[in-house]
Design a protein around this motif. Structure first.
Motif, PDB file in Angstrom:
ATOM      1  N   PRO A   1       0.685  -1.107  -0.005  1.00 47.82           N
ATOM      2  CA  PRO A   1      -0.097  -0.135   0.013  1.00 47.82           C
ATOM      3  C   PRO A   1       0.905   1.494   0.109  1.00 47.82           C
ATOM      4  O   PRO A   1       1.605   1.203   0.981  1.00 47.82           O
ATOM      5  CB  PRO A   1      -0.664  -0.238   1.334  1.00 47.82           C
ATOM      6  CG  PRO A   1       0.047  -0.880   2.156  1.00 47.82           C
ATOM      7  CD  PRO A   1       0.835  -1.894   1.071  1.00 47.82           C
ATOM      8  N   THR A   2       0.555   2.243  -1.045  1.00 47.71           N
ATOM      9  CA  THR A   2       1.199   3.437  -0.918  1.00 47.71           C
ATOM     10  C   THR A   2       0.439   4.553  -1.243  1.00 47.71           C
ATOM     11  O   THR A   2       0.819   5.384  -1.461  1.00 47.71           O
ATOM     12  CB  THR A   2       2.483   3.257  -2.211  1.00 47.71           C
ATOM     13  OG1 THR A   2       1.724   3.052  -3.340  1.00 47.71           O
ATOM     14  CG2 THR A   2       3.304   2.210  -2.092  1.00 47.71           C
ATOM     15  N   GLU A   3      -0.949   4.321  -1.287  1.00 42.72           N
ATOM     16  CA  GLU A   3      -1.838   5.445  -1.347  1.00 42.72           C
ATOM     17  C   GLU A   3      -1.525   6.656  -0.559  1.00 42.72           C
ATOM     18  O   GLU A   3      -1.474   6.487   0.638  1.00 42.72           O
ATOM     19  CB  GLU A   3      -3.385   4.997  -1.224  1.00 42.72           C
ATOM     20  CG  GLU A   3      -3.780   3.922  -2.230  1.00 42.72           C
ATOM     21  CD  GLU A   3      -3.159   2.590  -2.063  1.00 42.72           C
ATOM     22  OE1 GLU A   3      -2.687   2.223  -0.840  1.00 42.72           O
ATOM     23  OE2 GLU A   3      -3.436   1.778  -2.809  1.00 42.72           O
ATOM     24  N   GLY A   4      -1.392   7.852  -1.062  1.00 42.99           N
ATOM     25  CA  GLY A   4      -1.012   9.256  -0.416  1.00 42.99           C
ATOM     26  C   GLY A   4       0.266   9.371  -0.193  1.00 42.99           C
ATOM     27  O   GLY A   4       0.682  10.348   0.449  1.00 42.99           O
ATOM     28  N   VAL A   5       1.064   8.619  -0.850  1.00 45.49           N
ATOM     29  CA  VAL A   5       2.295   8.728  -0.705  1.00 45.49           C
ATOM     30  C   VAL A   5       3.239   8.690  -1.892  1.00 45.49           C
ATOM     31  O   VAL A   5       2.914   7.912  -2.813  1.00 45.49           O
ATOM     32  CB  VAL A   5       3.319   7.792   0.238  1.00 45.49           C
ATOM     33  CG1 VAL A   5       4.779   7.946   0.349  1.00 45.49           C
ATOM     34  CG2 VAL A   5       2.632   7.511   1.256  1.00 45.49           C
ATOM     35  N   ARG A   6       4.248   9.728  -2.044  1.00 48.49           N
ATOM     36  CA  ARG A   6       4.652   9.566  -3.427  1.00 48.49           C
ATOM     37  C   ARG A   6       6.427   9.811  -3.088  1.00 48.49           C
ATOM     38  O   ARG A   6       6.674  10.856  -2.277  1.00 48.49           O
ATOM     39  CB  ARG A   6       4.497  11.016  -4.185  1.00 48.49           C
ATOM     40  CG  ARG A   6       3.089  10.938  -4.894  1.00 48.49           C
ATOM     41  CD  ARG A   6       2.560  11.955  -5.328  1.00 48.49           C
ATOM     42  NE  ARG A   6       2.567  13.445  -4.488  1.00 48.49           N
ATOM     43  CZ  ARG A   6       1.574  13.495  -3.183  1.00 48.49           C
ATOM     44  NH1 ARG A   6       0.532  12.349  -2.961  1.00 48.49           N
ATOM     45  NH2 ARG A   6       1.766  14.501  -2.560  1.00 48.49           N
ATOM     46  N   ALA A   7       7.241   9.030  -3.549  1.00 43.33           N
ATOM     47  CA  ALA A   7       8.686   9.315  -3.254  1.00 43.33           C
ATOM     48  C   ALA A   7       9.295   9.622  -4.569  1.00 43.33           C
ATOM     49  O   ALA A   7       9.120   9.325  -5.767  1.00 43.33           O
ATOM     50  CB  ALA A   7       9.120   7.787  -3.029  1.00 43.33           C
ATOM     51  N   PHE A   8      10.373  10.361  -4.656  1.00 44.83           N
ATOM     52  CA  PHE A   8      11.059  10.888  -5.664  1.00 44.83           C
ATOM     53  C   PHE A   8      12.467  10.244  -5.427  1.00 44.83           C
ATOM     54  O   PHE A   8      13.106  10.781  -4.485  1.00 44.83           O
ATOM     55  CB  PHE A   8      10.848  12.129  -5.758  1.00 44.83           C
ATOM     56  CG  PHE A   8       9.716  12.709  -6.078  1.00 44.83           C
ATOM     57  CD1 PHE A   8       8.896  12.505  -7.320  1.00 44.83           C
ATOM     58  CD2 PHE A   8       8.851  13.020  -4.856  1.00 44.83           C
ATOM     59  CE1 PHE A   8       7.693  12.985  -7.221  1.00 44.83           C
ATOM     60  CE2 PHE A   8       7.296  13.471  -5.262  1.00 44.83           C
ATOM     61  CZ  PHE A   8       6.890  13.373  -6.374  1.00 44.83           C
ATOM     62  N   VAL A   9      13.122   9.615  -6.398  1.00 47.97           N
ATOM     63  CA  VAL A   9      14.515   9.221  -6.038  1.00 47.97           C
ATOM     64  C   VAL A   9      15.309   9.775  -7.298  1.00 47.97           C
ATOM     65  O   VAL A   9      15.131   9.408  -8.242  1.00 47.97           O
ATOM     66  CB  VAL A   9      14.775   7.526  -5.940  1.00 47.97           C
ATOM     67  CG1 VAL A   9      16.073   7.085  -5.958  1.00 47.97           C
ATOM     68  CG2 VAL A   9      13.904   7.005  -5.050  1.00 47.97           C
ATOM     69  N   GLU A  10      16.568  10.430  -6.823  1.00 51.76           N
ATOM     70  CA  GLU A  10      17.687  10.790  -7.892  1.00 51.76           C
ATOM     71  C   GLU A  10      18.927   9.942  -7.490  1.00 51.76           C
ATOM     72  O   GLU A  10      19.246   9.876  -6.493  1.00 51.76           O
ATOM     73  CB  GLU A  10      17.757  12.114  -7.683  1.00 51.76           C
ATOM     74  CG  GLU A  10      16.693  13.153  -8.103  1.00 51.76           C
ATOM     75  CD  GLU A  10      16.157  13.323  -9.212  1.00 51.76           C
ATOM     76  OE1 GLU A  10      17.148  13.160 -10.176  1.00 51.76           O
ATOM     77  OE2 GLU A  10      14.978  13.551  -9.460  1.00 51.76           O
ATOM     78  N   HIS A  11      19.531   9.515  -8.395  1.00 54.45           N
ATOM     79  CA  HIS A  11      20.689   8.744  -8.332  1.00 54.45           C
ATOM     80  C   HIS A  11      21.963   9.390  -8.369  1.00 54.45           C
ATOM     81  O   HIS A  11      22.790   8.723  -7.899  1.00 54.45           O
ATOM     82  CB  HIS A  11      20.778   7.338  -9.374  1.00 54.45           C
ATOM     83  CG  HIS A  11      19.418   6.524  -9.245  1.00 54.45           C
ATOM     84  ND1 HIS A  11      19.101   5.971  -8.074  1.00 54.45           N
ATOM     85  CD2 HIS A  11      18.032   6.284  -9.898  1.00 54.45           C
ATOM     86  CE1 HIS A  11      17.939   5.293  -8.135  1.00 54.45           C
ATOM     87  NE2 HIS A  11      17.422   5.626  -9.189  1.00 54.45           N
ATOM     88  N   ASP A  12      21.793  10.385  -9.044  1.00 55.82           N
ATOM     89  CA  ASP A  12      23.346  11.072  -9.319  1.00 55.82           C
ATOM     90  C   ASP A  12      23.089  12.384  -8.930  1.00 55.82           C
ATOM     91  O   ASP A  12      22.714  13.263  -9.895  1.00 55.82           O
ATOM     92  CB  ASP A  12      23.938  10.730 -10.595  1.00 55.82           C
ATOM     93  CG  ASP A  12      25.457  10.983 -10.626  1.00 55.82           C
ATOM     94  OD1 ASP A  12      26.162  11.047  -9.510  1.00 55.82           O
ATOM     95  OD2 ASP A  12      25.894  11.528 -11.666  1.00 55.82           O
ATOM     96  N   PRO A  13      23.441  13.151  -7.675  1.00 55.26           N
ATOM     97  CA  PRO A  13      23.864  12.506  -6.627  1.00 55.26           C
ATOM     98  C   PRO A  13      22.421  11.733  -5.826  1.00 55.26           C
ATOM     99  O   PRO A  13      21.490  12.087  -6.176  1.00 55.26           O
ATOM    100  CB  PRO A  13      24.358  13.524  -5.667  1.00 55.26           C
ATOM    101  CG  PRO A  13      23.823  14.650  -6.187  1.00 55.26           C
ATOM    102  CD  PRO A  13      23.430  14.475  -7.544  1.00 55.26           C
ATOM    103  N   PRO A  14      22.889  10.809  -4.924  1.00 54.33           N
ATOM    104  CA  PRO A  14      21.582  10.291  -4.350  1.00 54.33           C
ATOM    105  C   PRO A  14      20.756  11.200  -3.743  1.00 54.33           C
ATOM    106  O   PRO A  14      21.428  11.962  -2.814  1.00 54.33           O
ATOM    107  CB  PRO A  14      22.370   9.075  -3.475  1.00 54.33           C
ATOM    108  CG  PRO A  14      23.892   9.095  -3.757  1.00 54.33           C
ATOM    109  CD  PRO A  14      24.099  10.333  -4.505  1.00 54.33           C
ATOM    110  N   ASP A  15      19.509  11.159  -3.768  1.00 51.72           N
ATOM    111  CA  ASP A  15      18.741  12.007  -3.247  1.00 51.72           C
ATOM    112  C   ASP A  15      17.320  11.108  -3.002  1.00 51.72           C
ATOM    113  O   ASP A  15      16.890  10.918  -4.204  1.00 51.72           O
ATOM    114  CB  ASP A  15      18.678  13.291  -3.818  1.00 51.72           C
ATOM    115  CG  ASP A  15      17.733  14.367  -2.886  1.00 51.72           C
ATOM    116  OD1 ASP A  15      17.795  14.315  -1.820  1.00 51.72           O
ATOM    117  OD2 ASP A  15      16.803  14.983  -3.526  1.00 51.72           O
TER     118      ASP A  15
END
Length: 133
Positions: free
Chosen positions: A64-78
């Protein structure tokens, strides 16, 4: 490649997908006292339905991930996390939101080794049960 031709040190790259981080964050946020539920909203609902359908086709049980957004950058890690919540009217909203930020940051770091640069909490609703505000 023969054994003699294999490099002495192989590099291994681990990629943690945004839905994994979102699931960790959702679980942590839902456990904070005063959080009634996560709120998917229209944008989150559409994305969630697409993700669930894709995972079911692959035979996976979606987290379950409703209501959550994740953003991932790999270079540099964030890593950045956005959470939409409904809170109980019995608790102070600002204190609950801060507790969610701390719990999510800690859970993501412990589970992935990545420390979120931001955990944004949006309070979309406050539920008052058994009385008037």
């Amino acid at each position: 490649m023969t054994r003699e031709q294999a490099p002495a040190r192989q590099q291994v790259e681990t990629v943690i997908a945004p839905p994994v981080i979102a699931a960790i964050a959702a679980h942590a946020a839902a456990r904070v006292p005063g959080v009634v539920r996560l709120e998917p909203g229209l944008r989150g609902l559409a994305g969630s339905l697409t993700r669930i359908a894709r995972q079911r086709i692959k035979g996976l049980e979606p987290a379950p991930t409703e209501g959550v957004r994740a953003f991932v950058e790999h270079d540099p890690p964030d890593v950045r996390v956005e959470i939409d919540l409904s809170l109980s009217g019995l608790d102070q909203a600002a204190a609950t939101a801060q507790a969610v930020q701390r719990a999510v940051g800690k859970a993501v770091t412990e589970a992935t080794g990545l420390t979120p640069s931001a955990v944004s909490v949006s309070i979309l609703d406050i539920e008052i049960r058994g009385g008037l505000l």
